[in-house]
Design an enzyme around this catalytic site. Structure first.
Site, PDB file in Angstrom:
ATOM      1  CE1 TYR A 132      -6.709 -40.498-124.406  1.00 48.30           C
ATOM      2  CE2 TYR A 132      -7.292 -41.964-126.218  1.00 48.30           C
ATOM      3  CZ  TYR A 132      -6.517 -40.939-125.709  1.00 48.30           C
ATOM      4  OH  TYR A 132      -5.556 -40.356-126.500  1.00 48.30           O
ATOM      5  CE  LYS A 160      -3.774 -42.070-123.187  1.00 48.32           C
ATOM      6  NZ  LYS A 160      -3.721 -42.461-124.623  1.00 48.32           N
ATOM      7  CB  VAL A 201      -1.914 -44.806-121.270  1.00 50.72           C
ATOM      8  CG1 VAL A 201      -2.418 -45.412-122.584  1.00 50.72           C
ATOM      9  CG2 VAL A 201      -2.352 -45.658-120.092  1.00 50.72           C
TER      10      VAL A 201
END
Length: 295
Positions: A132, A160, A201
């Site tokens: 992320y 992400k 996401v």
């Protein structure tokens, strides 16, 4: 890693504890809306404010309620490698589909420190790991060049990408062809999908789950997707730019009839002027979608 809309689920609180009943109700709402996957204890889920034991309990509750209907991932990052590894091992034992990992926050690791942190986390559980990249939140920007270096030693399955830089999606795929990329910034969800992201996401899907799925489904259809995104984007921009992301999510869910309690301190409930603005933008985003979906 599943394509589609993966919701970073908020954590419902009742006083100082996790509210299992509200969590179950919200999960059913998300699943009935067609959400393709879930992440618990991420940033939208206030994972930074949960203890290791609470994150484990939250994962157990979610896996039990979902019953295998969609993949469930655990936000496993902590400031220490030790706690992150503990969470990754637990996620594997509990039956999670993967883990979400940020660089360690507060500290700004060197490249070697980041490599070891992520490597030990991946090795601890053996689950597919989604990196992320959220530089505004954790202070470290993991660029496409850095990702290409990391994957020589760290078995990352997905990214992400939440830097807000649309060009990063194609750049990551060019440098690391085997990695899966998700759009992680709500305001570029549609351009991100069109740039090659396999999914989105998002925390916003807690408030607008059916609308988020509809956007993903329509992404390749031209004008209809543009019209839908034009409705959703002002809401997404407001919650991103307000500096009150989690309070906005929880206030918006209450407006839609899906209360999940207040944020955990030090976060406070959304201020009334911001809530009034949020209400108007939420009405715009959901216009034409019928009555709020309540399960």
């Amino acid at each position: 890693m599943v394509p589609g809309v993966i919701c970073a689920v908020v954590t419902p609180f009742d006083g100082d504890g996790i509210d299992a009943g509200l969590l179950r109700r919200h999960l059913e709402t998300l699943l009935a809306s067609g959400i393709h996957g879930l992440i618990v204890a991420g940033s939208s889920g206030e994972g930074h404010a949960l203890t290791v034991v609470e994150r484990q309990a939250l994962l157990d509750l979610t896996l039990s309620d979902v019953g295998g209907r969609v993949p469930v991932m655990l936000g496993a990052s902590a400031p220490s490698t030790r706690d992150t590894a503990v969470l990754c091992r637990y996620a594997a034992r509990a039956g999670a589909a993967g883990v979400l990992l940020t660089p360690p926050y507060y500290y700004r690791p060197t490249m070697e420190e980041l490599r070891r942190y992520l490597g030990e986390a991946c090795a601890a559980g053996g689950l597919p790991a989604m990196l992320y990249n959220t530089p505004d939140a954790v202070g470290t920007d993991v660029t496409p060049e850095m990702i290409a270096q990391l994957v020589t030693d760290v078995p990352l399955a997905a990214v992400k990408e939440s830097s807000g830089k649309l060009e990063r999606i194609a750049e990551i795929q060019r440098r690391v062809p085997g990695i899966v990329v998700y759009a992680g910034t709500d305001t570029i969800a549609l351009p991100g999908l069109r740039a090659g992201a396999v999914g989105w996401v998002t925390g916003a899907a807690n408030m607008i789950p059916a609308e988020s799925v509809a956007l993903f489904d329509a992404a390749g259809s031209g004008a209809s997707a543009e019209r839908l995104f034009a409705r959703l984007r002002p809401l997404c921009a407001f919650i991103e730019e307000s500096g009150r992301y989690v309070p906005c999510l929880k206030a918006g869910m209450a407006i839609r009839g899906w209360p999940v309690g207040a944020p955990r301190p030090p976060l406070l409930p959304l201020e009334p002027p911001l809530e009034r603005t949020l209400r108007g933008l939420l009405a715009q985003a959901t216009a034409g979608s019928g009555a709020p979906l309540v399960v």
